[in-house]
Scaffold this motif. Sequence first.
Motif, mmCIF file in Angstrom:
data_model
loop_
_atom_site.group_PDB
_atom_site.id
_atom_site.type_symbol
_atom_site.label_atom_id
_atom_site.label_comp_id
_atom_site.label_asym_id
_atom_site.label_seq_id
_atom_site.Cartn_x
_atom_site.Cartn_y
_atom_site.Cartn_z
ATOM 1 N N LYS A 1 1.259 7.044 -9.440
ATOM 2 C CA LYS A 1 0.645 8.156 -10.168
ATOM 3 C C LYS A 1 -0.754 7.812 -10.665
ATOM 4 O O LYS A 1 -1.453 8.689 -11.177
ATOM 5 C CB LYS A 1 1.540 8.537 -11.354
ATOM 6 C CG LYS A 1 2.910 9.060 -10.935
ATOM 7 C CD LYS A 1 3.755 9.432 -12.141
ATOM 8 C CE LYS A 1 5.116 9.951 -11.706
ATOM 9 N NZ LYS A 1 5.981 10.315 -12.859
ATOM 10 N N ASN A 2 -1.127 6.549 -10.501
ATOM 11 C CA ASN A 2 -2.482 6.134 -10.852
ATOM 12 C C ASN A 2 -3.444 6.605 -9.770
ATOM 13 O O ASN A 2 -3.318 6.207 -8.605
ATOM 14 C CB ASN A 2 -2.540 4.610 -10.981
ATOM 15 C CG ASN A 2 -3.866 4.131 -11.558
ATOM 16 O OD1 ASN A 2 -4.915 4.713 -11.303
ATOM 17 N ND2 ASN A 2 -3.815 3.048 -12.321
ATOM 18 N N PRO A 3 -4.421 7.465 -10.093
ATOM 19 C CA PRO A 3 -5.302 8.003 -9.046
ATOM 20 C C PRO A 3 -6.183 6.936 -8.388
ATOM 21 O O PRO A 3 -6.553 7.092 -7.231
ATOM 22 C CB PRO A 3 -6.153 9.039 -9.797
ATOM 23 C CG PRO A 3 -6.092 8.622 -11.225
ATOM 24 C CD PRO A 3 -4.764 8.002 -11.431
ATOM 25 N N VAL A 4 -6.492 5.862 -9.105
ATOM 26 C CA VAL A 4 -7.340 4.814 -8.532
ATOM 27 C C VAL A 4 -6.594 4.065 -7.441
ATOM 28 O O VAL A 4 -7.087 3.901 -6.312
ATOM 29 C CB VAL A 4 -7.833 3.849 -9.633
ATOM 30 C CG1 VAL A 4 -8.649 2.711 -9.015
ATOM 31 C CG2 VAL A 4 -8.660 4.591 -10.665
ATOM 32 N N THR A 5 -5.385 3.587 -7.744
ATOM 33 C CA THR A 5 -4.616 2.825 -6.760
ATOM 34 C C THR A 5 -4.208 3.699 -5.576
ATOM 35 O O THR A 5 -4.231 3.242 -4.425
ATOM 36 C CB THR A 5 -3.374 2.228 -7.412
ATOM 37 O OG1 THR A 5 -2.602 3.290 -8.021
ATOM 38 C CG2 THR A 5 -3.755 1.226 -8.485
ATOM 39 N N SER A 6 -3.827 4.939 -5.819
ATOM 40 C CA SER A 6 -3.446 5.820 -4.714
ATOM 41 C C SER A 6 -4.636 6.146 -3.821
ATOM 42 O O SER A 6 -4.505 6.232 -2.594
ATOM 43 C CB SER A 6 -2.832 7.106 -5.262
ATOM 44 O OG SER A 6 -3.766 7.822 -6.062
ATOM 45 N N THR A 7 -5.818 6.281 -4.402
ATOM 46 C CA THR A 7 -7.010 6.558 -3.609
ATOM 47 C C THR A 7 -7.408 5.348 -2.772
ATOM 48 O O THR A 7 -7.786 5.484 -1.598
ATOM 49 C CB THR A 7 -8.176 6.961 -4.523
ATOM 50 O OG1 THR A 7 -7.802 8.108 -5.290
ATOM 51 C CG2 THR A 7 -9.417 7.273 -3.701
ATOM 52 N N ILE A 8 -7.331 4.153 -3.365
ATOM 53 C CA ILE A 8 -7.641 2.935 -2.611
ATOM 54 C C ILE A 8 -6.683 2.774 -1.435
ATOM 55 O O ILE A 8 -7.091 2.422 -0.311
ATOM 56 C CB ILE A 8 -7.586 1.708 -3.542
ATOM 57 C CG1 ILE A 8 -8.733 1.758 -4.550
ATOM 58 C CG2 ILE A 8 -7.646 0.413 -2.733
ATOM 59 C CD1 ILE A 8 -8.684 0.645 -5.588
ATOM 60 N N PHE B 1 0.818 -1.215 0.000
ATOM 61 C CA PHE B 1 0.000 0.000 0.000
ATOM 62 C C PHE B 1 0.849 1.262 0.000
ATOM 63 O O PHE B 1 0.375 2.320 -0.441
ATOM 64 C CB PHE B 1 -0.953 -0.012 1.195
ATOM 65 C CG PHE B 1 -2.154 -0.888 0.987
ATOM 66 C CD1 PHE B 1 -3.243 -0.445 0.260
ATOM 67 C CD2 PHE B 1 -2.194 -2.176 1.503
ATOM 68 C CE1 PHE B 1 -4.341 -1.251 0.051
ATOM 69 C CE2 PHE B 1 -3.287 -2.997 1.305
ATOM 70 C CZ PHE B 1 -4.373 -2.537 0.576
ATOM 71 N N ALA B 2 2.089 1.188 0.452
ATOM 72 C CA ALA B 2 2.972 2.353 0.347
ATOM 73 C C ALA B 2 3.309 2.628 -1.115
ATOM 74 O O ALA B 2 3.311 3.785 -1.562
ATOM 75 C CB ALA B 2 4.240 2.119 1.153
ATOM 76 N N VAL B 3 3.592 1.562 -1.865
ATOM 77 C CA VAL B 3 3.865 1.729 -3.300
ATOM 78 C C VAL B 3 2.611 2.221 -4.027
ATOM 79 O O VAL B 3 2.682 3.095 -4.906
ATOM 80 C CB VAL B 3 4.369 0.405 -3.895
ATOM 81 C CG1 VAL B 3 4.522 0.524 -5.410
ATOM 82 C CG2 VAL B 3 5.701 0.008 -3.263
ATOM 83 N N MET B 4 1.451 1.666 -3.656
ATOM 84 C CA MET B 4 0.201 2.132 -4.261
ATOM 85 C C MET B 4 -0.067 3.593 -3.908
ATOM 86 O O MET B 4 -0.557 4.365 -4.732
ATOM 87 C CB MET B 4 -0.956 1.261 -3.780
ATOM 88 C CG MET B 4 -0.938 -0.163 -4.312
ATOM 89 S SD MET B 4 -2.223 -1.194 -3.578
ATOM 90 C CE MET B 4 -3.713 -0.286 -4.077
ATOM 91 N N ARG B 5 0.257 3.983 -2.687
ATOM 92 C CA ARG B 5 0.026 5.368 -2.244
ATOM 93 C C ARG B 5 0.868 6.351 -3.039
ATOM 94 O O ARG B 5 0.438 7.471 -3.323
ATOM 95 C CB ARG B 5 0.383 5.464 -0.761
ATOM 96 C CG ARG B 5 0.108 6.808 -0.125
ATOM 97 C CD ARG B 5 -1.312 6.901 0.356
ATOM 98 N NE ARG B 5 -1.469 7.988 1.286
ATOM 99 C CZ ARG B 5 -1.633 9.269 0.951
ATOM 100 N NH1 ARG B 5 -1.631 9.622 -0.318
ATOM 101 N NH2 ARG B 5 -1.793 10.192 1.874
#
Length: 312
Positions: A103-110, A96-100
């Motif tokens: 630059k993909n807004p979907v993965t960062s928002t999740i 989740f740190a990498v997802m955060r």
Amino acid sequence: MNNKIKKVPSGVISAPDGAPPQAIKAIPVRHYGRWISAVVVLALLVGLVYAFSQGNVRWATVPDKLFDPSILTGLRNTVYISVASMALGLVLGVLFAVMRLSKNPVTSTIAWLYIWFFRGTPVYVQLLIWFNLALIFPILDIGFYRDEMTDVMTPFLAALLGLGLNEGAYMAEIVRAGIQSVDEGQTEASHALGMTQAKTMRRVVLPQSMRVIIPPTGNEFINMLKTSSLVVAVQYQDLLRSAQDIAATSFAVMEMLFVASIWYLALTSVFSVGQYYLERRYARGSLRALPPTPLQRLRANLNLFRRSEVAR
């Protein structure tokens, strides 16, 4: 007679011609407040020990139950659930740190929603939610597997999900801070060499960020050892529950709580030593000379004492 004062090196008193210089006798400043505060603290400590010694406590029960088979079983389960939950939290934290940071807004928002929810609700409530999940979903049906939720959601699984998912939210922020501590030039240089984003993260960024990640991760694991006592809410047989079971039959409530406290102190002390040496290992690249360990300082003091005795 010439009494002119000549310049002399610092540390000695100047004297007239012909007279040998005298060394300065430094008198240390006396700190009476330190002695007074030390006496007050010792007096309070002695008073506290005396009060417990005169209290209605069967102290002989503490060493008798310290190595009780039920206590040792609970101790093993406490270490087991703590290590498993921390491993799950570490994996989720990196993910989740990498997802955060994506630059993909979907993965960062999740990732942000996950961190927001599990950091914003008490871990005790999360344990109860997982343990009572059968009230919402009596049957677990995922296509290839079907079973009653009460059989699936065992005390161990409820404790693992409750502690692991909660820890993953905190580890995500710790890992994110460690990743952001690495200079962006490292990533740009890796990309210039033809490395992919995933390979750059795995080979370049994460190894360098470990120096920042390790200290708070060690603190989180020590905190996990103590937080694991909350799994009594889901009927998992940990150290605290074993102590409570013995207390219910022997009526030695305070004595068994002291037994549990002793083992918790022992666990945190052992893992604190491991954390110290792990931090030293990852600090080798940032410090020219590592500070001496407590054992090295003790050996140096013993050698100094021996040399002074030989000189006498």
